[in-house]
Write a protein that holds these residues in place. Structure first.
Motif, short mmCIF file in Angstrom:
data_model
loop_
_atom_site.label_atom_id
_atom_site.label_comp_id
_atom_site.label_asym_id
_atom_site.label_seq_id
_atom_site.Cartn_x
_atom_site.Cartn_y
_atom_site.Cartn_z
N VAL A 1 -0.60 -1.06 4.38
CA VAL A 1 -1.99 -0.98 3.89
C VAL A 1 -2.85 -0.57 5.09
N SER A 2 -3.64 0.51 4.95
CA SER A 2 -4.42 0.96 6.12
C SER A 2 -5.58 0.03 6.43
N GLY A 3 -6.12 -0.64 5.39
CA GLY A 3 -7.21 -1.59 5.63
C GLY A 3 -8.58 -0.96 5.52
N ILE B 1 1.46 -5.50 8.47
CA ILE B 1 2.64 -4.78 8.96
C ILE B 1 2.35 -3.30 8.72
N ASN B 2 2.23 -2.55 9.81
CA ASN B 2 1.84 -1.14 9.69
C ASN B 2 2.43 -0.38 10.87
N LYS B 3 2.91 0.84 10.62
CA LYS B 3 3.55 1.57 11.72
C LYS B 3 2.54 2.24 12.66
N ALA C 1 -2.00 -5.05 -4.72
CA ALA C 1 -1.84 -3.62 -4.42
C ALA C 1 -3.17 -3.03 -3.99
N THR C 2 -3.09 -1.88 -3.31
CA THR C 2 -4.32 -1.16 -2.96
C THR C 2 -4.66 -0.20 -4.10
N ARG C 3 -5.86 0.33 -4.03
CA ARG C 3 -6.26 1.27 -5.08
C ARG C 3 -5.44 2.55 -5.03
N ILE D 1 -12.34 -0.14 4.27
CA ILE D 1 -13.42 -1.11 4.01
C ILE D 1 -13.41 -1.56 2.54
N GLN D 2 -13.09 -0.63 1.64
CA GLN D 2 -13.10 -0.99 0.20
C GLN D 2 -11.98 -1.97 -0.13
N HIS D 3 -10.92 -1.98 0.67
CA HIS D 3 -9.85 -2.97 0.47
C HIS D 3 -10.25 -4.28 1.15
N GLY E 1 0.83 -1.20 0.00
CA GLY E 1 0.00 0.00 0.00
C GLY E 1 0.86 1.24 0.00
N ARG E 2 0.21 2.37 0.24
CA ARG E 2 0.89 3.66 0.17
C ARG E 2 2.02 3.76 1.19
N GLY E 3 1.96 2.94 2.22
CA GLY E 3 3.02 2.94 3.23
C GLY E 3 4.38 2.56 2.67
N THR F 1 -3.58 -5.96 -10.41
CA THR F 1 -3.19 -6.46 -9.09
C THR F 1 -4.03 -5.82 -7.97
N GLN F 2 -4.95 -4.92 -8.34
CA GLN F 2 -5.71 -4.22 -7.29
C GLN F 2 -6.73 -5.15 -6.63
N VAL F 3 -6.69 -5.15 -5.30
CA VAL F 3 -7.64 -5.97 -4.53
C VAL F 3 -8.64 -5.03 -3.87
N GLY F 4 -9.91 -5.41 -3.93
CA GLY F 4 -10.91 -4.61 -3.24
C GLY F 4 -12.19 -4.43 -4.02
N GLN F 5 -12.99 -3.51 -3.53
CA GLN F 5 -14.33 -3.28 -4.08
C GLN F 5 -14.31 -3.02 -5.58
N THR F 6 -13.35 -2.23 -6.05
CA THR F 6 -13.28 -1.94 -7.48
C THR F 6 -12.10 -2.67 -8.12
N GLY F 7 -11.60 -3.68 -7.42
CA GLY F 7 -10.54 -4.52 -7.97
C GLY F 7 -10.96 -5.98 -7.87
C1 LIG Z 1 -15.81 3.83 -4.35
C2 LIG Z 1 -14.46 3.46 -3.83
C3 LIG Z 1 -13.90 2.26 -4.23
C4 LIG Z 1 -12.64 1.89 -3.74
N1 LIG Z 1 -12.11 0.69 -4.13
C5 LIG Z 1 -10.94 0.29 -3.59
C6 LIG Z 1 -10.38 -0.98 -3.91
O1 LIG Z 1 -10.90 -1.75 -4.72
N2 LIG Z 1 -9.21 -1.36 -3.31
C7 LIG Z 1 -8.56 -0.54 -2.41
O2 LIG Z 1 -7.50 -0.96 -1.89
N3 LIG Z 1 -9.06 0.67 -2.11
C8 LIG Z 1 -10.22 1.12 -2.68
N4 LIG Z 1 -10.67 2.36 -2.39
C9 LIG Z 1 -9.80 3.28 -1.65
C10 LIG Z 1 -9.80 3.05 -0.16
O3 LIG Z 1 -10.85 3.80 0.45
C11 LIG Z 1 -8.46 3.53 0.45
O4 LIG Z 1 -8.26 4.88 0.12
C12 LIG Z 1 -7.24 2.74 -0.02
O5 LIG Z 1 -7.47 1.36 0.15
C13 LIG Z 1 -6.04 3.14 0.82
O6 LIG Z 1 -4.88 2.55 0.31
P1 LIG Z 1 -3.58 2.34 1.20
O7 LIG Z 1 -3.95 1.48 2.35
O8 LIG Z 1 -2.50 1.91 0.29
O9 LIG Z 1 -3.20 3.83 1.64
P2 LIG Z 1 -3.40 4.62 3.01
O10 LIG Z 1 -4.82 4.61 3.45
O11 LIG Z 1 -2.76 5.93 2.80
O12 LIG Z 1 -2.59 3.76 4.08
C14 LIG Z 1 -1.21 3.68 4.12
C15 LIG Z 1 -0.84 2.95 5.41
O13 LIG Z 1 0.54 2.72 5.43
C16 LIG Z 1 0.98 2.91 6.76
N5 LIG Z 1 2.41 3.25 6.69
C17 LIG Z 1 2.97 4.39 6.25
N6 LIG Z 1 4.32 4.31 6.29
C18 LIG Z 1 4.61 3.09 6.78
C19 LIG Z 1 5.82 2.41 7.08
N7 LIG Z 1 7.01 2.96 6.83
N8 LIG Z 1 5.75 1.15 7.59
C20 LIG Z 1 4.56 0.56 7.83
N9 LIG Z 1 3.36 1.17 7.57
C21 LIG Z 1 3.40 2.41 7.05
C22 LIG Z 1 0.14 4.01 7.33
O14 LIG Z 1 0.09 3.93 8.74
C23 LIG Z 1 -1.22 3.72 6.67
O15 LIG Z 1 -2.02 2.92 7.52
C24 LIG Z 1 -11.93 2.74 -2.87
C25 LIG Z 1 -12.52 3.96 -2.46
C26 LIG Z 1 -13.76 4.31 -2.95
C27 LIG Z 1 -14.35 5.61 -2.50
#
Ligand SMILES: Cc1cc2nc3c(=O)[nH]c(=O)nc-3n(C[C@H](O)[C@H](O)[C@H](O)COP(=O)(O)OP(=O)(O)OC[C@H]3O[C@@H](n4cnc5c(N)ncnc54)[C@H](O)[C@@H]3O)c2cc1C
Length: 320
Positions: free
Chosen positions: A264-266, A283-285, A231-233, A268-270, A206-208, A245-251
């Protein structure tokens, strides 16, 4: 019930999701047939029979070579009309979503999609469908026959039940209008290891991860475990990793034995795309990250330190 299960093939193999649906169908009824549609697919019939089909119908014709829906709709519509199948089941994929929709339109039949279970209740077939972002399961039915259903990918594990099926070639008559669409090109995505739909182990980034180059951390761990990368969205939208590779509601929806989420923050859509995984490791900080609410094992810390060490440990244990 006379059930027909469409068994999709890919690169000379029956698709795992379709075999899972077939195994489930075999538990629901005795008169279960599978249909293979393609070119050069007859050789797969025996294998398909091992997953519970009493009969395997083979539509083997060059007209079915390309994975296009309409010629398959022609084959299935004829089978329903002539052989009297009252239920047609599909494991969901890009192709089967189109085939099922086309068949529903052709037969004026009801199609329930995204089902995660099928049950017989007082002799009536009932589908189970997640709703409200998978927070509730609703019962769905059909007003009349034939009943069509698309089953969410990864829902049922294929289970061999043995048995030698009766294999029958069926005639392929493609309508003029069904041959109008042609496949111009098929590109093969180069990738190592299993696809995320088939993998028993998935390592998700994820974005982390901080930047696209850091996907090498999850790639290395996935490789060491013989798994696939997801991957996350957020990262897909940012162009860090490809959409398939996107997992989730739109993947995609996946259900590996082990799902390791890194940074990965986790949301609901993921969650809706991976919550059926056997064991979830996060694994998340951030100790308050939502993913820890539904993880079996949570590691609070910096993934940049933890993931390379984990990869090293796996390699050492495996002796590679
Ligand atoms: C209609 C709709 C559909 C969607 N469909 C999907 C979908 O299909 N799949 C999906 O995944 N999302 C989907 N989303 C998006 C979803 O809401 C989240 O925005 C997305 O999942 C967040 O991705 P992320 O966890 O990579 O990023 P973030 O939410 O930014 O989380 C990043 C995480 O990384 C952690 N982190 C940062 N640095 C570090 C480090 N050095 N070490 C450890 N941890 C660290 C942070 O604490 C944070 O928890 C959808 C949203 C909408 C509105």
């Amino acid at each position: 019930m006379a059930i027909l299960v469409y068994v999709e093939d890919h690169e000379g193999e029956p698709v795992k999701g379709a075999l899972g649906v077939l195994s489930k169908a075999a538990k629901l009824g005795e008169d279960v047939a599978a249909v293979l549609c393609g070119s050069g697919v007859e050789g797969l019939a025996e294998e398909v029979g091992r997953y519970g089909a009493a009969r395997v119908l083979v539509a083997d014709d060059p007209a079915l070579e390309a994975p296009l829906p309409q010629p398959r709709v022609d084959v299935l519509a004829k089978l329903v009309e002539v052989d009297g199948f009252d239920t047609v089941l599909f494991g969901a994929s890009v192709l089967t979503a189109d085939v099922a929709a086309g068949l529903a339109a052709r037969l004026d039949a009801g199609l329930n999609w995204d089902l995660v279970d099928l049950e017989l209740e007082d002799g009536k077939l009932v589908g189970k469908r997640p709703a409200l972002q998978d927070s509730v399961i609703v019962d769905v039915g059909w007003k009349r026959e034939p009943r069509l259903a698309l089953i969410r990918s990864g829902t049922f594990e294929p289970a061999e039940s043995g048995g030698a099926p009766e294999v029958t070639r069926v005639p392929v008559e493609v309508q003029d209008w069904s041959a109008k669409a042609v496949m111009l090109e098929r590109a093969h995505e180069e990738s190592e290891g299993p696809s995320i739909e088939e993998a028993e182990v998935i390592v998700a980034g994820g974005r982390g991860l901080g930047k696209p180059e850091n996907f090498s951390l999850v790639e290395d761990l996935a490789k060491a475990l013989g798994g696939a990368v997801a991957a996350t969205r957020a990262v897909v939208d940012a162009g860090w990793y490809p959409y398939p590779t996107q997992v989730g509601q739109t993947g995609k929806t996946v259900a590996p034995k082990l799902y390791i989420a890194c940074g990965v923050s986790g949301a609901i859509q993921h969650k809706v795309g991976m919550q059926s995984s056997g064991t979830i490791v996060a694994i998340n900080k951030d100790p308050n990250a939502p993913i820890f609410e539904y993880s079996d094992l949570g590691v609070v810390g910096d993934l940049h330190e933890i993931v390379p060490k984990l990869t090293q440990l796996v390699k050492e244990r495996k002796g590679s």
